[in-house]
Design an enzyme around this catalytic site. Sequence first.
Site, mmCIF file in Angstrom:
data_model
loop_
_atom_site.group_PDB
_atom_site.id
_atom_site.type_symbol
_atom_site.label_atom_id
_atom_site.label_comp_id
_atom_site.label_asym_id
_atom_site.label_seq_id
_atom_site.Cartn_x
_atom_site.Cartn_y
_atom_site.Cartn_z
ATOM 1 N N TYR A 1 -3.227 0.560 -14.909
ATOM 2 C CA TYR A 1 -3.724 0.888 -13.576
ATOM 3 C C TYR A 1 -5.241 0.760 -13.598
ATOM 4 O O TYR A 1 -5.900 1.225 -14.529
ATOM 5 C CB TYR A 1 -3.339 2.324 -13.187
ATOM 6 C CG TYR A 1 -3.958 2.755 -11.877
ATOM 7 C CD1 TYR A 1 -3.289 2.551 -10.674
ATOM 8 C CD2 TYR A 1 -5.244 3.305 -11.839
ATOM 9 C CE1 TYR A 1 -3.868 2.899 -9.473
ATOM 10 C CE2 TYR A 1 -5.833 3.649 -10.634
ATOM 11 C CZ TYR A 1 -5.145 3.445 -9.453
ATOM 12 O OH TYR A 1 -5.734 3.766 -8.266
ATOM 13 N N GLU B 1 -7.807 -1.319 -5.534
ATOM 14 C CA GLU B 1 -6.885 -0.928 -6.598
ATOM 15 C C GLU B 1 -6.063 -2.120 -7.065
ATOM 16 O O GLU B 1 -5.566 -2.894 -6.252
ATOM 17 C CB GLU B 1 -5.967 0.158 -6.018
ATOM 18 C CG GLU B 1 -4.878 0.646 -6.910
ATOM 19 C CD GLU B 1 -4.012 1.669 -6.179
ATOM 20 O OE1 GLU B 1 -4.352 2.861 -6.194
ATOM 21 O OE2 GLU B 1 -2.985 1.263 -5.590
#
Lengths: 288, 379
Positions: free
Chosen positions: B101, B189
């Site tokens: 992530y 993101e």
Amino acid sequence: MGILADKNTRVVVQGITGREGMFHSERMLEYGTQVVGGVRPGKGGEWVLDGKVPVFDSVKVAVDATGADCSMIVVPQSAAPDAMLEAADSGVRLIICLTEGIPIQDMMRVRAYLDFKGVQLIGPNCPGLLTPGQTKIGIIPGDIAIPGSIGVVSRSGTLTYEVLAALKQVGLGATTCVGIGGDPVKGLNYIDVLQMFEDDPLTDQVVMIGEIGGSDEEKAAEFISQSMTKPVVSFIAGQSAPPGKRMGHAGAIVEGGEGSAADKIAALKKAGVQMADHPEQIPDLLRK
Amino acid sequence: MKLHEYISKDIFAKYGVPVPKGEIAATPEEAGKIAKKLGGRVVVKAQVLVGGRGKAGGVKLAADPQEAVEAAKAILGMDIKGLTVSKVLIAPAVEIATEIYLGITNDRTARQPVIIASAAGGVDIEEVAKTNPEKIIRVHVNPLLGVQDYNIRDLAIGIELDRRLWDSFHTITKGLWEAYHNSDATLAEINPLVIDDKGQLLGIDGKMVIDDSALYRHPDFEELRDLSAEEPAEIEARQSDLTYIKLDGEIGCMVNGAGLAMATMDIIKLFGGEPANFLDIGGGANAEKVAAALRIILSDPNVKAVLFNIFGGITRGDEVAKGILEAMDTLKPTVPMVIRLVGTNAAEGRALLAEANMITAETLAEAAQKAVEAAKGSK
């Protein structure tokens, strides 16, 4: 006396020649605020408001010429970050920025620079401050509050007026009312202003007005329980707001269980704060 | 404003983040053509502005163009958390070895951007944050300096990334930072950022949220706005520069200021009514804006009464009154209207409204009570 500003505070208005700048500078002059100058790049040398207020090309020139120690900013969104940085470099100790809609990344940079320069900021996206009977810097209507011993701090604009008017209705007045603004990144926060009220000999009790979103009220609750001796009364707006919906303020977002009205009310109650069900109930909860 | 996956990934790619080259399809036939062009296995992904697409069945693997057509058929038109899928992204399928992530957001408390990375990336990252917070690495960035090389090394070390990938991770993180910074994002993101079967880093899924306050300097994003995810009245409100949120009650509210608007809703509820909406006309609203606001409120058939609560500051009572009169003239509303007007130029405003058939109130509590009664009476 009051905190942050009094009758001796000398104010320059950045954006004085605009529609809102003119209108509110005039109201401030009527109230007795020392509006000693205005700034509008390109219009230096003119006089506005019936020849009462000189206009300068830069904040630095205005401060040098007038000895101003405070700047009020009422310029458009796109010019506001530059205006705050300019004010920070001009020698004023306090900046009050009314402009709304400033991007958060701009505000993070501006705040970091202001901290580096040691200059205090109220706002942005705020109604400014009012020390009743002495000075008003911003847009809080002067006639809705009277001098007294209650410190008022709020994240909201018009909701603050509501509370001041309700206090006046029963003969209660304020030392100073500070509208800190609803943006997620701003200048003074609740804790800073609560500390000033705690230290101010003329303030006996404090009204704190909050709303859903973020965790500033929770942090204030912690500060109140640890560091405040003066009683605090509070109202939190947004109890009926559905979770996940954004209610207009960048700050008013309920995220992942953080920032709901219920959480804030619980935290403040735990800190010994008296909570009002609606704004007009606040006077009943204050000590007479 | 949320951006679709394919737009976010296009932006990331522009800043040097490697992403699988995919294309957008609105029909199964287009999906088939794209799959044929790409060759090999592809993934067909619903483009909706909501999380949890995979778990809702909005992401499917296809071995050949025919399967891609079938997958697109199944996904297009699908309802995911109340949103209808109108576009799918077709991209080459990637063999995934590891999921990382990598995201950048604004930490409002620290008043700094924060870069977040985790070796436990993928769909369950929020669960990881709760159960194994030590697996989430956070590095704050000074907003005046921007991201520094050591910030990125700290992240790579924190997630125990293979040193052979440090250079590539540096390029990707720097690119993500530039995308975040130059686009005025509140979130940028990549999840997951995968290590594929060849040992390369690749951004498989991306998401961006743009700061609404910064859209004035990004007109290109405004054109990309996906209106299908919004209430028509909310769209109209935004075009008039009003903040309107539709709710389920019967008392329409027009208030200046978000805090006061919420307090007005709260007090309506306290006196036994239900607000039909949140509507903030903002500071300094003129007559035209007020008229637009009233039109929007009255477009909701559930509205049985309207409560105006205006406390003038930067907004002037006379301007509001003019707007109300203007709107009443054209709309001829039949529902009862309760008005409370105080503050700047309130006396002038009240004088203008004296002729109009409105219920007036002095205090907020009185206004709310009268509105609740009026709504009951007009049922």
